[in-house]
Design a protein around this motif. Sequence first.
Motif, PDB file in Angstrom:
ATOM      1  N   LYS A 193       5.898   1.270  -8.056  1.00  0.00           N
ATOM      2  CA  LYS A 193       6.452   0.026  -7.699  1.00  0.00           C
ATOM      3  C   LYS A 193       6.616  -0.792  -8.733  1.00  0.00           C
ATOM      4  N   GLY A 194       5.753  -0.787  -9.740  1.00  0.00           N
ATOM      5  CA  GLY A 194       5.606  -1.538 -11.095  1.00  0.00           C
ATOM      6  C   GLY A 194       6.505  -0.821 -12.079  1.00  0.00           C
ATOM      7  N   VAL A 195       7.216   0.025 -12.128  1.00  0.00           N
ATOM      8  CA  VAL A 195       8.037   0.793 -13.050  1.00  0.00           C
ATOM      9  C   VAL A 195       9.555   0.361 -12.923  1.00  0.00           C
ATOM     10  N   LYS A 196      10.081   0.003 -14.008  1.00  0.00           N
ATOM     11  CA  LYS A 196      11.328  -0.581 -13.830  1.00  0.00           C
ATOM     12  C   LYS A 196      12.390   0.649 -14.063  1.00  0.00           C
ATOM     13  N   ASN A 197      13.589   0.381 -13.932  1.00  0.00           N
ATOM     14  CA  ASN A 197      14.623   1.385 -14.151  1.00  0.00           C
ATOM     15  C   ASN A 197      14.548   2.965 -13.847  1.00  0.00           C
ATOM     16  N   LYS A 198      14.002   2.840 -12.504  1.00  0.00           N
ATOM     17  CA  LYS A 198      13.621   4.446 -11.885  1.00  0.00           C
ATOM     18  C   LYS A 198      14.906   5.165 -11.637  1.00  0.00           C
ATOM     19  N   GLY A 199      16.173   4.543 -11.876  1.00  0.00           N
ATOM     20  CA  GLY A 199      17.089   5.331 -11.464  1.00  0.00           C
ATOM     21  C   GLY A 199      17.675   5.289  -9.889  1.00  0.00           C
ATOM     22  N   PHE A 200      18.392   5.798  -9.435  1.00  0.00           N
ATOM     23  CA  PHE A 200      18.652   5.693  -7.870  1.00  0.00           C
ATOM     24  C   PHE A 200      18.144   6.935  -7.432  1.00  0.00           C
ATOM     25  N   ALA A 201      18.550   8.143  -7.506  1.00  0.00           N
ATOM     26  CA  ALA A 201      17.688   9.514  -6.635  1.00  0.00           C
ATOM     27  C   ALA A 201      16.361   9.704  -7.229  1.00  0.00           C
ATOM     28  N   THR A 202      16.360   9.180  -8.419  1.00  0.00           N
ATOM     29  CA  THR A 202      14.787   9.672  -8.894  1.00  0.00           C
ATOM     30  C   THR A 202      13.783   8.448  -8.830  1.00  0.00           C
ATOM     31  N   ASP A 203      14.165   7.467  -7.986  1.00  0.00           N
ATOM     32  CA  ASP A 203      13.348   6.601  -7.636  1.00  0.00           C
ATOM     33  C   ASP A 203      12.428   6.889  -6.471  1.00  0.00           C
ATOM     34  N   ILE A 204      10.918   7.324  -6.485  1.00  0.00           N
ATOM     35  CA  ILE A 204      10.254   7.441  -5.670  1.00  0.00           C
ATOM     36  C   ILE A 204      10.262   6.679  -4.544  1.00  0.00           C
ATOM     37  N   VAL A 205      10.087   5.364  -4.978  1.00  0.00           N
ATOM     38  CA  VAL A 205       9.847   4.081  -3.849  1.00  0.00           C
ATOM     39  C   VAL A 205      11.188   4.176  -2.881  1.00  0.00           C
ATOM     40  N   ALA A 206      12.518   4.301  -3.444  1.00  0.00           N
ATOM     41  CA  ALA A 206      13.386   4.212  -2.540  1.00  0.00           C
ATOM     42  C   ALA A 206      13.533   5.618  -1.848  1.00  0.00           C
ATOM     43  N   GLN A 207      13.120   6.705  -2.350  1.00  0.00           N
ATOM     44  CA  GLN A 207      13.102   8.069  -1.640  1.00  0.00           C
ATOM     45  C   GLN A 207      12.067   7.733  -0.388  1.00  0.00           C
ATOM     46  N   GLY A 236      14.338  19.726  -3.666  1.00  0.00           N
ATOM     47  CA  GLY A 236      13.185  19.643  -4.409  1.00  0.00           C
ATOM     48  C   GLY A 236      12.160  19.115  -3.456  1.00  0.00           C
ATOM     49  N   ILE A 237      11.048  19.045  -3.558  1.00  0.00           N
ATOM     50  CA  ILE A 237       9.740  18.898  -2.681  1.00  0.00           C
ATOM     51  C   ILE A 237       8.916  17.994  -3.523  1.00  0.00           C
ATOM     52  N   LEU A 238       8.523  16.990  -3.202  1.00  0.00           N
ATOM     53  CA  LEU A 238       7.533  16.167  -4.015  1.00  0.00           C
ATOM     54  C   LEU A 238       6.371  15.592  -3.402  1.00  0.00           C
ATOM     55  N   PHE A 239       5.157  15.817  -3.389  1.00  0.00           N
ATOM     56  CA  PHE A 239       4.024  15.431  -2.540  1.00  0.00           C
ATOM     57  C   PHE A 239       3.528  14.295  -3.684  1.00  0.00           C
ATOM     58  N   VAL A 240       3.215  13.143  -3.185  1.00  0.00           N
ATOM     59  CA  VAL A 240       2.939  11.567  -3.727  1.00  0.00           C
ATOM     60  C   VAL A 240       1.794  11.405  -3.148  1.00  0.00           C
ATOM     61  N   ASN A 241       0.680  10.734  -3.900  1.00  0.00           N
ATOM     62  CA  ASN A 241      -0.368  10.255  -3.301  1.00  0.00           C
ATOM     63  C   ASN A 241      -0.240   8.827  -3.476  1.00  0.00           C
ATOM     64  N   ALA A 242      -1.370   7.891  -2.819  1.00  0.00           N
ATOM     65  CA  ALA A 242      -1.132   6.533  -2.683  1.00  0.00           C
ATOM     66  C   ALA A 242      -1.082   5.865  -3.939  1.00  0.00           C
ATOM     67  N   GLU A 243      -1.927   6.252  -5.024  1.00  0.00           N
ATOM     68  CA  GLU A 243      -1.831   5.652  -6.152  1.00  0.00           C
ATOM     69  C   GLU A 243      -0.505   5.855  -7.019  1.00  0.00           C
ATOM     70  N   ALA A 244       0.044   6.920  -6.885  1.00  0.00           N
ATOM     71  CA  ALA A 244       1.309   7.077  -7.611  1.00  0.00           C
ATOM     72  C   ALA A 244       2.282   6.223  -6.756  1.00  0.00           C
ATOM     73  N   ILE A 245       2.278   6.176  -5.742  1.00  0.00           N
ATOM     74  CA  ILE A 245       3.266   5.158  -5.057  1.00  0.00           C
ATOM     75  C   ILE A 245       2.998   3.638  -5.425  1.00  0.00           C
ATOM     76  N   GLU A 246       1.522   3.225  -5.662  1.00  0.00           N
ATOM     77  CA  GLU A 246       1.340   1.910  -6.080  1.00  0.00           C
ATOM     78  C   GLU A 246       2.059   1.688  -7.624  1.00  0.00           C
ATOM     79  N   LYS A 247       1.628   2.863  -8.253  1.00  0.00           N
ATOM     80  CA  LYS A 247       2.234   2.578  -9.979  1.00  0.00           C
ATOM     81  C   LYS A 247       3.650   2.538  -9.892  1.00  0.00           C
TER      82      LYS A 247
END
Length: 377
Positions: free
Chosen positions: A218-232, A205-216
């Motif tokens: 960071k504040g969301v809890k329980n993002k899972g493991f491989a579904t966590d875009i910050v960890a990715q 899967g390929i995901l483009f994320v912009n800066a505001e999505a990345i900032e957002k």
Amino acid sequence: MSIQDFAELQLFITGPTFIRPEIREAGMLPEFGHRDSENNKRFGPIMSGLKQLAGAGENWRVIIFNGSGSNAMEATVRSLVADDETVLNVSVGAFGDLYHKMAVVNGKKAVQLKFAPGEAIDLAKLEAALVEHKPSCVTFTHNETSTGVMNDMKAVCALIRKHGALPLVDGVSIFGGAAIDLDNSGAATYATSTQKSLALPAGFGILFVNAEAIEKAKGVKNKGFATDIVAQLGRAEKSQTLTTPNTTLANQMAVQIDHIVTEEGIANRFARHLKMQGMVHEFVGSLPGFELLAPEGHRSPTVTAVRVPAGMTVAALKKVKEAMRAKGYLFDPGYGKLNTDLEEKGQRVLLRLGHMGDVTPDMLAAYLEALKPELLK
Ligand SMILES: *Cc1c(COP(=O)(O)O)cnc(C)c1O
């Protein structure tokens, strides 16, 4: 079992798509270590080429997920919709429904705005839903593969933003076949995969994320493991994947992205898709009783759904499929569940023509010539 029984069919379905011999051969290239410098030789150019294809500048990061487009889509729901927020899932078909399902099964507060098969997003109805539900995020499908309807991404994103929400876009079946212009699209995330217009085997899967999505995120809890875009992103910054990638696919993808950017040329690739779209429209126009499903202005450059004449059944389309198999092709007799619904309601059913990826106008012309007598039988 005998591998001699594996038929060599030219695929005219809407994914997976035809793979060029050069890309099959690239499947023989050596495996590599995904934390070794060899990794960067593949994923460095892959990631920069993908950004070029997307028209994505400095404000965007690209993440490669193991899995497929669905994994990238699910990550946006997990990473960007907080527990106390609402996500609005706008659907013009089966893949819009899929995005909604992902939000529901992940326990998000999700509401759906649904349009009939063949319709594009109606901006007035979208605006009413935005006012009513006040979502923090809105998902929608750029190119609905079940109906061949393309939404106006820029207009839809602009309206979503006017109401203060983040647009999360599913571009799985159009990316690589048409200009996306992410920088000016208004999208916050854009998901796609390898096995459609990029003409590679499935696997990322390929995901483009912009800066505001990345900032957002960071504040969301329980993002899972491989579904966590910050960890990715921690890995993506190093041109790596979070978990072990399919190195064979990575080799093929490095060769294919280089081919698209430096050999075929991005503009030529998009022009080829438009040419094939024109050929398919002309073909449908030449068949009495057959009709394009998507309205003018919303017709996909990569997949066309066609209303067949009244009285032509799903069973008849399955016979066409077998006749085309005998000619060496894989024909698409329409999106299964949609056709079952249409037939039950006594409405005309659909067939689909995929014209994406590395299919050439010559290949398409030969296919349509082989198909025509089967449809007119
Ligand atoms: C194929 C497709 C998906 C699902 O993608 P996978 O790569 O199969 O997970 C999602 N959305 C659209 C529009 C598609 O065409």
